[in-house]
Design an enzyme around this catalytic site. Structure first.
Site, PDB file in Angstrom:
ATOM      1  N   SER A   1      -5.617   0.845  -1.286  1.00 52.61           N
ATOM      2  CA  SER A   1      -5.101   1.721  -0.236  1.00 52.61           C
ATOM      3  C   SER A   1      -6.219   2.603   0.341  1.00 52.61           C
ATOM      4  O   SER A   1      -7.260   2.096   0.758  1.00 52.61           O
ATOM      5  CB  SER A   1      -3.945   2.554  -0.788  1.00 52.61           C
ATOM      6  OG  SER A   1      -3.240   3.200   0.228  1.00 52.61           O
TER       7      SER A   1
ATOM      8  N   ASP B   1       3.462  -5.113   4.714  1.00 48.73           N
ATOM      9  CA  ASP B   1       3.058  -3.751   4.344  1.00 48.73           C
ATOM     10  C   ASP B   1       3.056  -2.855   5.580  1.00 48.73           C
ATOM     11  O   ASP B   1       2.237  -3.025   6.483  1.00 48.73           O
ATOM     12  CB  ASP B   1       1.669  -3.786   3.709  1.00 48.73           C
ATOM     13  CG  ASP B   1       1.253  -2.444   3.117  1.00 48.73           C
ATOM     14  OD1 ASP B   1       1.946  -1.443   3.355  1.00 48.73           O
ATOM     15  OD2 ASP B   1       0.233  -2.406   2.405  1.00 48.73           O
TER      16      ASP B   1
ATOM     17  N   HIS C   1       3.456  -2.133  -1.086  1.00 47.64           N
ATOM     18  CA  HIS C   1       2.101  -1.653  -0.833  1.00 47.64           C
ATOM     19  C   HIS C   1       1.236  -1.667  -2.091  1.00 47.64           C
ATOM     20  O   HIS C   1       0.012  -1.827  -2.008  1.00 47.64           O
ATOM     21  CB  HIS C   1       2.179  -0.233  -0.262  1.00 47.64           C
ATOM     22  CG  HIS C   1       0.856   0.386   0.027  1.00 47.64           C
ATOM     23  ND1 HIS C   1       0.005  -0.104   0.992  1.00 47.64           N
ATOM     24  CD2 HIS C   1       0.228   1.459  -0.517  1.00 47.64           C
ATOM     25  CE1 HIS C   1      -1.086   0.644   1.031  1.00 47.64           C
ATOM     26  NE2 HIS C   1      -0.980   1.587   0.122  1.00 47.64           N
TER      27      HIS C   1
END
Length: 628
Positions: free
Chosen positions: A451, A537, A584
């Protein structure tokens, strides 16, 4: 601060709950064939009349909540459990009474509304309780540990506002604690008609513990109970009977517990934990006689969770399982805490795991972990594959760069918006310090991040690609400029307090442009990179990952074409692994997780030129699962 669970946990088997098809209109067999549902969270009503549970599939972040009437299983007339209500897009939920459930809904990755489900009449009723108008504020409901207060927490990156619902009253109407103020953060617990508040009103705008009467909760009534010493950062708070238990990180970067007596606040003491402790997960309070006990698990990336019980009244700390057996052997793993000097004089913490002395790590492969965003600590919970790498001779480094929360709220503030470059500099300083100590070398070093952690890694690859041989990125955030320019994306407005506003602020645009991984790709010899992305996502759009991959491959090809005799041999491999689903943080299916991890390990061993790991007959596969 943490979300509490109910008195007991039960696994809800949807296929065995009677009445579901009639109540929901969904064919259960067809649903099980199309989706694999997993239970995310369970809450029991106070007298265990109802159960509520949220379910999730890999195909979406949205949750479905089922409300089950448990019936009277011990009565002579069998009354089996049956679903009485289903709710879509539920994020958080808590029972105020046996018949009243409060919950929030997730719309476009944002929770802004609180609802009340009333089951008291023959006909269930849903009413709106609260709606947040600020686009950067996230709303959730949480029940206090003693179950007497339900809080509606409205938090942005830099502000807090909490409303309370007293579950001991009949009207269940929310009232405000303290209106939001810029840069004021606070979290509320309940004790004997008093509020125990963790607020960033301490020196340097760090967290301290304050107290206010329930009848007058606003900031003018706040009285300081406990302020941690310089360099000690409070990470979490719990109230156990007449004591406040704080999870804190010391100046030496070690996790400890600080116990503060609420009847005699000056009587505070510190509980030391094993030196390898890197993560503390408080467990839910169980039955009433156990609420005087603070139960928690400690772990590290290479140490599996060990249960502990703390009795705050006398400071007794017990380890091991409930039957009295000792924790499993944690292995001969060494945890070394280091500090790297940044060029601006800042000391950046590093946690290093290894099995041989540091001086023997010169030829060891090194896997470096980093995050550095949103004030969140780098994830250091147990991970079986990290233990496997350690046993295969790797060294594991965790770099706690600015932007994270390891050294308090100021640690994040220093690397927010216009200070983002500091996180990149911290990462560079950590690598240089490790190499200077004789830990591995650039040709045997790989970086890994997920991320927002991809931002400092991607930026370092652009500036100093020679410092590592390989990189693995999961759901990587690489197009900071393009994302923050697009207000239609679900997190753009909320994230401006973290990354800045390139549309409305020229300085912010200049800063983002200086480090954004996508917009600073240049023809040079990059490390090999494995990017794992998820097609659905919504947090990190796939388009940005695709654009980054394409431009990176073009830049490498241009460089090799321009300088065919360069040192860029063999040519770096840029691998894009696109998986289906919208999770995610990766797949929740165990087999899919294994496949993804196997690819990651194969990539690392191949790119670093290592022999594949040899299987051990003694090694067993560890699968950790839980309901949070």
């Amino acid at each position: 601060m943490d979300t509490r669970q109910s008195e007991q946990e039960q696994v809800l088997n949807l296929g065995q709950v009677s009445g579901q098809e009639e109540k929901t209109g969904v064919d259960n067999e067809e649903m099980k064939q199309r989706f694999q549902w997993t239970v995310q969270r369970i809450r029991l009503s106070p007298q265990e009349k109802h159960l509520a549970a949220t379910l999730k599939t890999n195909h979406s972040e949205e949750l479905r909540c089922v409300v089950v009437r448990l019936g009277q299983m011990n009565s002579p007339f069998l009354d089996p459990p049956h679903v009485v209500f289903t709710l879509d897009k539920v994020f958080s939920f808590e029972w105020a009474t046996d018949e009243v459930l409060f919950y929030t809904t997730l719309e476009g990755l944002r929770c802004s509304r609180v609802f009340r489900l009333d089951l008291t009449s023959n006909r269930s009723r849903i009413t709106s309780v609260y709606e947040e108008t600020h686009p950067d504020v996230f709303v959730e409901v949480v029940l206090s540990r003693n179950r007497q207060i339900l809080t509606i927490n409205c938090n942005s990156r830099t502000t807090s506002e909490v409303l309370l619902i007293d579950t001991t009253t009949s009207h269940l109407k929310p009232f405000l604690v303290q209106p939001r103020q810029q840069d004021l953060l606070y979290h509320v617990e309940h004790w004997r008609r008093w509020l125990i508040i963790l607020a960033n009103t301490g020196p340097g705008q760090e967290y301290q513990v304050v107290q206010a009467p329930l009848s007058e909760p606003s900031m003018v009534s706040w009285v300081t109970l406990f302020t941690p010493g310089p360099g000690t950062a409070v990470k979490d708070m719990d109230v156990v009977r007449d004591h406040c238990v704080l999870v804190a990180r010391t100046p030496a970067s070690e996790l400890v517990l600080i116990v503060v007596s609420l009847t005699h606040p000056k009587e505070a003491y510190t509980v030391q934990l094993p030196s390898w402790t890197c993560a503390i997960n408080p467990k839910k309070p169980d039955m009433a006689d156990q609420r005087r006990v603070f139960e928690f698990l400690i772990s590290s990336p290479v140490h599996s969770p060990v249960p502990y019980c703390l009795y705050p009244e006398d400071g007794l700390l017990l380890s091991g399982t409930k039957d009295g057996s000792s924790p499993e052997n944690q292995g001969n793993y060494t945890t070394t805490r280091l500090e790297a000097y940044n060029q601006d004089g800042t000391l950046v913490p590093i946690t290093l795991f290894h099995m041989v002395p540091v001086e023997g790590l010169t030829q060891a492969p090194l896997l470096v972990h980093v995050y550095g965003a949103y004030g969140r600590d780098l994830n250091m919970e147990f991970c079986p594959e990290k233990r496997l790498l350690l046993e295969q001779g790797w060294a594991l480094a965790y770099c706690h760069i600015r932007g994270g929360g390891e050294r308090g709220l100021s640690w994040q503030r220093q690397a927010r918006v216009e200070g983002k470059q500091k996180g990149v500099e911290d990462l560079q300083a950590c690598l240089r310090h490790l190499f200077s100590l004789g830990v591995s070398s650039p040709s045997l070093t790989a970086l890994t991040a997920c991320s927002a952690g991809a931002v400092p890694v991607g930026a370092l690859c652009n500036k100093h690609p020679h410092m590592m041989r390989a990189v693995t990125l999961q759901a990587p955030f690489l197009d900071v400029l393009g994302t923050m320019e697009d207000p239609s994306l679900p997190l753009t407005l909320e994230d401006r307090e973290e990354w800045g506003d390139p549309v409305g602020n020229p300085k912010h645009r200049l800063t983002i442009s200086s480090y954004c991984p996508l917009h600073n790709i240049t023809p040079q010899c990059y490390p090999s990179i494995l990017l794992t992305a998820y097609s659905g996502d919504t947090r990190v759009p796939l388009a940005g990952v695709l654009k980054y991959t394409e431009q990176l491959k073009k830049a490498i090809h241009t460089y090799i074409t321009m300088k065919p005799k360069s040192e860029c041999k063999p040519a770096p491999n840029i691998v894009l692994n696109i998986q289906s689903g919208a999770n995610h943080l990766g797949p929740e299916d165990f087999e899919l997780m294994l496949e993804e991890e196997a690819l990651r390990l194969a990539f690392l061993y191949t790119e670093l030129g290592l022999d594949p790991p040899q299987p051990s007959r003694k090694r067993k596969i560890v699968r950790l699962s839980g309901i949070k």
